[in-house]
Design a protein around this motif. Structure first.
Motif, short mmCIF file in Angstrom:
data_model
loop_
_atom_site.label_atom_id
_atom_site.label_comp_id
_atom_site.label_asym_id
_atom_site.label_seq_id
_atom_site.Cartn_x
_atom_site.Cartn_y
_atom_site.Cartn_z
N ARG A 150 2.91 22.32 -0.13
CA ARG A 150 3.79 21.17 0.13
C ARG A 150 3.54 20.61 1.52
O ARG A 150 3.41 19.40 1.71
N ARG A 151 3.50 21.53 2.47
CA ARG A 151 3.28 21.08 3.85
C ARG A 151 1.94 20.35 3.98
O ARG A 151 1.82 19.35 4.68
N SER A 152 0.95 20.88 3.27
CA SER A 152 -0.38 20.27 3.34
C SER A 152 -0.34 18.86 2.77
O SER A 152 -0.88 17.92 3.36
N ILE A 153 0.33 18.73 1.61
CA ILE A 153 0.42 17.39 1.01
C ILE A 153 1.19 16.45 1.92
O ILE A 153 0.79 15.31 2.15
N ASP A 154 2.30 16.95 2.47
CA ASP A 154 3.08 16.12 3.39
C ASP A 154 2.25 15.70 4.59
O ASP A 154 2.33 14.55 5.05
N ARG A 155 1.46 16.65 5.07
CA ARG A 155 0.65 16.33 6.24
C ARG A 155 -0.37 15.23 5.91
O ARG A 155 -0.52 14.25 6.65
N TRP A 156 -1.02 15.41 4.74
CA TRP A 156 -2.01 14.40 4.37
C TRP A 156 -1.34 13.06 4.06
O TRP A 156 -1.91 11.99 4.30
N LEU A 157 -0.12 13.15 3.50
CA LEU A 157 0.61 11.91 3.23
C LEU A 157 0.92 11.19 4.54
O LEU A 157 0.77 9.97 4.65
N LEU A 158 1.35 11.95 5.52
CA LEU A 158 1.64 11.35 6.82
C LEU A 158 0.40 10.72 7.42
O LEU A 158 0.45 9.62 7.99
N ILE A 159 -0.71 11.45 7.28
CA ILE A 159 -1.96 10.89 7.81
C ILE A 159 -2.28 9.58 7.09
O ILE A 159 -2.65 8.57 7.71
N VAL B 216 0.83 -1.21 0.00
CA VAL B 216 0.00 0.00 0.00
C VAL B 216 0.86 1.25 0.00
O VAL B 216 0.59 2.22 -0.71
N PHE B 217 1.92 1.20 0.79
CA PHE B 217 2.70 2.43 0.99
C PHE B 217 3.47 2.85 -0.27
O PHE B 217 3.56 4.02 -0.59
N LEU B 218 4.01 1.93 -0.97
CA LEU B 218 4.81 2.28 -2.14
C LEU B 218 3.99 3.01 -3.20
O LEU B 218 4.37 4.09 -3.67
N PRO B 219 2.81 2.50 -3.56
CA PRO B 219 2.00 3.27 -4.53
C PRO B 219 1.56 4.61 -3.96
O PRO B 219 1.53 5.61 -4.67
N LEU B 220 1.24 4.61 -2.67
CA LEU B 220 0.82 5.87 -2.05
C LEU B 220 1.95 6.90 -2.08
O LEU B 220 1.74 8.07 -2.42
N GLY B 221 3.14 6.48 -1.73
CA GLY B 221 4.29 7.38 -1.76
C GLY B 221 4.56 7.88 -3.16
O GLY B 221 4.85 9.06 -3.38
N ALA B 222 4.47 6.98 -4.11
CA ALA B 222 4.71 7.39 -5.49
C ALA B 222 3.68 8.42 -5.94
O ALA B 222 4.01 9.42 -6.60
N LEU B 223 2.44 8.22 -5.54
CA LEU B 223 1.39 9.17 -5.91
C LEU B 223 1.65 10.53 -5.28
O LEU B 223 1.58 11.58 -5.95
N ALA B 224 1.99 10.53 -3.99
CA ALA B 224 2.25 11.81 -3.30
C ALA B 224 3.44 12.52 -3.92
O ALA B 224 3.41 13.74 -4.14
N TYR B 225 4.48 11.79 -4.20
CA TYR B 225 5.67 12.39 -4.80
C TYR B 225 5.34 13.00 -6.15
O TYR B 225 5.73 14.12 -6.48
N GLY B 226 4.57 12.27 -6.92
CA GLY B 226 4.20 12.76 -8.25
C GLY B 226 3.37 14.02 -8.17
O GLY B 226 3.61 15.01 -8.88
N VAL B 227 2.40 14.03 -7.29
CA VAL B 227 1.53 15.21 -7.13
C VAL B 227 2.37 16.41 -6.68
O VAL B 227 2.22 17.53 -7.19
N ARG B 228 3.25 16.15 -5.74
CA ARG B 228 4.09 17.21 -5.20
C ARG B 228 4.96 17.83 -6.30
O ARG B 228 5.04 19.05 -6.44
N GLN B 229 5.60 16.98 -7.07
CA GLN B 229 6.49 17.47 -8.11
C GLN B 229 5.72 18.25 -9.18
O GLN B 229 6.13 19.31 -9.63
N GLU B 230 4.58 17.72 -9.56
CA GLU B 230 3.81 18.37 -10.62
C GLU B 230 3.28 19.72 -10.15
O GLU B 230 3.34 20.71 -10.88
N MET B 231 2.80 19.74 -8.92
CA MET B 231 2.29 21.00 -8.37
C MET B 231 3.42 22.03 -8.28
O MET B 231 3.25 23.19 -8.66
N GLU B 232 4.56 21.62 -7.82
CA GLU B 232 5.69 22.53 -7.68
C GLU B 232 6.12 23.06 -9.03
O GLU B 232 6.38 24.26 -9.20
N ARG B 233 6.15 22.19 -10.01
CA ARG B 233 6.58 22.61 -11.35
C ARG B 233 5.61 23.63 -11.93
O ARG B 233 5.99 24.70 -12.42
N ARG B 234 4.33 23.35 -11.81
CA ARG B 234 3.34 24.25 -12.41
C ARG B 234 3.29 25.59 -11.69
O ARG B 234 3.27 26.65 -12.31
#
Lengths: 565, 420
Positions: free
Chosen positions: A250-259, A15-33
């Motif tokens: 970023r912090r928000s995504i990290d927070r939700w990722l942690l949750i 579960v965690f690996l796909p979840l981490g990959a999703l969060a990382y992807g969202v984070r990177q895309e959001m930061e880039r845009r």
């Protein structure tokens, strides 16, 4: 690593690996845009500022042109500036103030070729001051608009100014005009995360960082209020886009990722525990049942209604146990037959041994009766002991063999009472008999005669092992509860002596038929004990060491809830 | 014997010797008179007041408009003309006792408050007694010991010290004889009409104009007092008006509180600088100041005040509605080095008074009367512990419509309409 732990980590990884990959992807895309958008915003603002500066410069230049055109043809200005005509001097002094208001400028001063201020609009009473550096520095700035810090009577003035010049009566005059810059910069100063700040030469540079995007616009700068004298310098209009919003996202995504990770952990833990309970507990039960199987205990049940792999394994083990049970019966039968054969040969041997002296005595009697019939009585008296001894031997032998085939009766037996009875009938010579009997003992299930025979043999062997030992020794009989509860409960009888103990070899042979270390032993005692205990569905094991005595531990099934009293 | 008794009686009354009353003979030309065109062609004199007027300021007028209004609305016991000569006011005659301490004044017959009842000697004596009994140093500086009425028209004023002539401070605005109007306070609005009295014309005062003063002159104003050169320049081409420069009436002082950073006064204390200030720095008729200055000899009248400590502010403060003070303050700032950081700051009158009392600014530019009838009293109006430097003197102009009633200029440059 336990099955449960493996299961936990497996679920977690799944579960965690796909979840981490999703969060990382969202984070990177959001930061880039967002970064791209912010950079575009900063660039746009920079262009706006540069355009504004150009427009202001053009506006000021246009107004100065108009004033110069007016001044060139103004007779009173000419009189005041060239000839110092008193009546025109006041007109000259007030000219810049009026002209500044009319032209919409915030700063205006007219200077002669020596730099003397002839008329100042923003500071009327600054006339006659010599300020030659301002026109020169502004001209040095390339004729573009520059930021000038000058003063009014009330406060310093920051103006976007430029210089122009004209000639009247062959003399050259400079006119410096500008628009107020402080409020213009102030208007740009804040717009959400986008800010425009003015940095003077003496202010440190703002380092670029991950927290902001910077662009700088340079502008010539003249500070007339500087104590060290005016010089041409440059100020920076720094456009800063704070990345605070991005960081907050970023912090928000990290927070939700942690949750999500925490929830995943909890879910994985719970799932692993549940799956483990569904899988590993039946396996543990199977393992326990399997571990309890031996040739004497093949009554374990592996029946199950499960239709999964555990059920199949359980049924497999059940079948295997059934085959073991069949094989065990065959083995017992073979053993019994082998034992009967051995016994028959032994009985034959023993009886022959017992009958041989009798036959010899009878041959002696026959010889005497034929040769000296009168001496028969004397010979009989002489050989009667031999006969009696042989008969007694045979009787003993018969008794012993009779004991090899008991009839098993299963009934509650008071083990403590049997122990006390056996000990009372035991003759001791210098041996100390001790008992430690549990008062909470349940009754054992079995035949009291068989249990008594077991006790008699074990106690007798123990007493015999102490015979001839200096100072005697001690035989201790202990009873206790053993095993689990209910059907698992057992009665434990321990017979311990302080005798010489047994070596490993002696122990291996101790339960063989007819093995004995005693001069007058039959070698059947322990063999009979073992058989009796097995027939009673009990168990026997020995703890011994040479020189440290021997303990025989017997465990018999107990009656549930029964007490020995 | 009888003669001696009469003499003693007269001495007791304090009426000997008999001084000569100071009056102007009817046929004697007034050296301070203003006549525009052929006088007395107007039945009503319309006066446009260009500055705010507070009717509570009768005893302490704050600007030219208030001085003009109250000077024509109320009277003092005496007048002092532009040459310093004492003239009869409410008091037509006065006599002194032998030591010049007790003065008996006889009021003009028919003296009355404008539009109100007659003025009696008890009204005047009561006003003087109030002043004499007031427990303040400035009131005490007048030197009045007591006052009491002798009859309806005569009163006696006892001074603390003797004098050869009637004290001129009786013409000071602080001793003006007013009715309830003056104590009522409030700002004037609209107009105020003074009815005809004797040979005086009807005078109508139009209160402060928010619009251009030139509009008032174009319409109905017959008299305007101004220091604005633009207005003077405007009427210079108008034949129906005559412009009279009035006496130098205001002196502008640079006041530095005690010990200050740098010597601001010293830098300005040159004739050339002050001439330059008068010539170019202000938009008004001005000149370099000319001594003597009335406060110079009377600083001892002020209570001793310790020198203030080093000033904290770099402000050069002036009264916000005083353009002359503003021009001077700005020029002082301009002459200072830019790095000194001086700045000119205009404050409203109450704030300015507070600032001066605090003395925490670099300097103050303030206008004071050039003349004083009671310098020892007036010096109380100046801050103690300050150093003064006269910067310039200024004067106002009277713009008078031709044919207006005759007027005279008094000691402080204020105009009074006189009888036809």
């Amino acid at each position: 690593m336990s099955f449960r732990t493996r299961l936990f980590f497996g679920i977690l990884a799944g579960v965690f690996l796909p979840l981490g990959a999703l969060a990382y992807g969202v984070r990177q895309e959001m930061e880039r845009r967002l970064t791209a958008e912010y950079e575009q915003r900063v660039n746009s603002m920079t262009e706006v500022i540069e355009t504004d500066l150009l427009r202001e410069g053009a506006t000021v230049a246009s107004r100065l042109n108009g004033l110069i055109s007016d001044l060139s043809s103004d007779n009173r200005f000419r009189l005041g500036a060239l000839q110092g005509e008193p009546a025109s001097r006041r007109y000259l002094l007030d000219y810049a103030g009026s002209a500044m208001k009319l032209s919409g400028l915030s700063m205006l001063q007219i200077q002669d070729s020596a730099g003397r201020i002839l008329s100042s609009g923003h500071f009327r009473n600054e006339f006659d001051r010599s300020q030659p550096q301002l026109p020169a520095l502004l001209a040095k700035a390339g004729g573009t608009i520059a930021l000038v810090r000058t003063r009014t009577p009330e406060a310093p003035l920051l103006a976007l100014a430029r210089v122009d010049s004209f000639r009247v009566g062959g003399r050259r005059f400079s006119v410096v005009g500008g628009v107020e810059a402080g409020t213009r910069v102030g208007r740009l100063a804040r717009n959400g995360d986008l800010s425009v700040d003015l940095f003077y030469p003496d202010q440190p540079r703002v380092p670029s960082s991950h927290a902001r995007i910077l662009r700088e616009v340079y502008l010539p700068y003249v500070n007339l209020l500087s104590g060290s004298g005016a010089a041409l310098d440059s100020v920076r209009l720094v456009v800063t886009q704070s990345l605070g919003t991005l960081q907050a996202l970023r912090r928000s995504i990290d927070r939700w990722l942690l949750i999500a990770v925490a929830l995943t952990l909890a879910a994985a833990l719970a799932l692993a525990a549940w799956l483990s309970s569904q899988v590993s507990r039946p396996l543990r039960d199977l393992a326990r049942k399997t571990s309890e199987i031996d040739l004497d205990r093949l009554d374990q049940s592996f029946e199950t209604e499960r239709q999964d792999e555990i059920g199949a394994l359980s049924r497999l083990l059940g079948g295997m146990t059934e085959r073991l049970r069949t094989s065990s019966a065959r083995l017992r039968e073979a053993e019994r037959r082998a034992a009967v054969g051995d016994l028959a040969r032994q009985v034959n041997h023993d009886v022959k041994n017992g009958l041989a002296p009798i036959r010899n005595v009878l041959r002696h009697f026959s010889q005497v009766a034929r040769q000296e019939p009168g001496g028969l009585a004397a010979v009989f008296e002489e050989r009667k002991g031999t006969l009696e001894s042989s008969v007694e031997y045979l009787e003993t032998l018969a008794r012993n063999y009779a004991r090899l085939s008991p009839t098993v009766e299963r009934a509650p037996c008071n083990v403590n009472a049997l122990v006390e009875q056996v000990l009372r009938n035991t003759s001791v010579d210098g041996t100390v008999l001790q008992t430690n009997l549990s008062q909470a003992m349940p009754h054992a299930i079995g035949d009291s005669l068989m249990i008594r025979r077991v006790l008699e043999n074990l106690v007798g062997n123990a007493v015999d092992s102490l015979a001839g030992r200096p100072g005697g020794g001690t035989v201790a009989v202990t009873t206790a509860i053993a095993g689990g509860v209910g059907a698992e409960q057992k009665v434990r009888i321990t017979v311990a002596d302080t005798g010489p103990g047994m070596s490993r070899k002696q122990l291996d042979q101790a339960f063989d038929d007819f093995y004995t270390t005693k001069a007058e032993g039959t070698g059947l005692g322990l063999s009979i004990v073992r058989r009796l205990i097995l027939d009673l569905n009990g168990s026997l094991h020995v703890e011994t060491e040479p020189g440290a005595g021997t303990s025989f531990v017997v465990e018999l099934p107990a009656v549930s809830g029964g007490r020995a009293g | 014997m009888r003669c001696g008794a009469v003499t003693l009686f007269l001495l007791a009354l304090g009426c000997a010797p008999q001084p000569t009353p100071s009056t102007l003979a009817p046929d004697q030309p007034d050296p301070c008179g203003l006549t525009a065109g052929s006088p007395n062609q107007l039945d009503t004199l319309t006066v446009a007041l260009l500055e705010p007027v507070d009717l509570g300021n009768a005893t302490a007028p704050a600007n030219d408009s208030e001085r003009l209004l109250f000077r024509n609305l109320f009277e003092n016991l005496i007048r002092v003309d532009c040459e310093g000569t004492v003239r009869p006011g409410l008091a037509r005659y006065w006599t002194a006792d032998s030591v010049g301490r007790g003065w008996t004044l006889t009021l003009r017959e028919g003296a009355a408050f404008p539009g109100s009842g007659p003025i009696s000697a008890s009204d005047v004596a009561g006003m003087l007694r109030v002043l004499a009994n007031r427990d303040s140093a400035s009131a005490g500086a007048f030197g009045i010991d007591s006052a009491f009425e002798l009859d309806d028209r005569r009163l006696r004023v006892l001074m603390r010290g003797g004098a050869d002539s009637l004290p001129r401070f009786l013409a000071d605005p602080a001793l003006v004889v007013t009715d309830g109007l003056a104590s009522g306070g409030g700002s004037g609005e609209g107009s105020l009409l003074i009815p005809r009295q004797g040979k005086l014309p009807v005078i109508e005062f139009r209160f402060p104009l928010q619009r251009d003063a030139r509009d008032a002159l174009d319409r109905e104003a017959d008299l305007v007092i101004t220091r604005d050169p633009v207005l003077v320049d405007y009427v210079s081409n108008r034949a129906e008006f005559t412009t009279f420069p009035l006496p130098w009436s205001r002196t502008y002082l640079l006041m530095e509180p005690g010990v200050s950073r740098g010597d601001l006064l010293g830098a300005l204390d040159t004739v050339s600088v002050r001439k330059s200030l008068a010539k170019d720095a202000v938009r008004a008729s001005s000149r370099a100041p000319e001594p003597p200055y009335w406060w110079s000899d009377h600083r001892s009248c002020q209570a001793a005040s310790p020198l203030r400590s080093d000033n904290a502010s770099s402000r050069v403060v002036y009264r916000k509605d005083d353009d002359i003070a503003r021009g001077l303050a700005e020029r002082i700032v301009a002459l200072a080095s830019p790095s000194a950081g001086l700045r000119a700051v205009g404050l409203e009158a109450p704030e300015l008074a507070i600032a001066v009392r605090g003395g925490s600014d670099r300097a103050y530019v303030m206008g004071v009367p050039r003349q004083s009838l009671a310098p020892c009293r007036d010096v109380y109006g100046l801050p103690a512990g300050f150093r003064f430097l006269p910067l310039i003197e200024s004067r106002a102009y009277a713009i008078v419509r031709n044919g207006a009633p005759p007027m005279t200029v008094e000691w402080d440059g204020t105009i009074r309409v006189v009888e036809r």
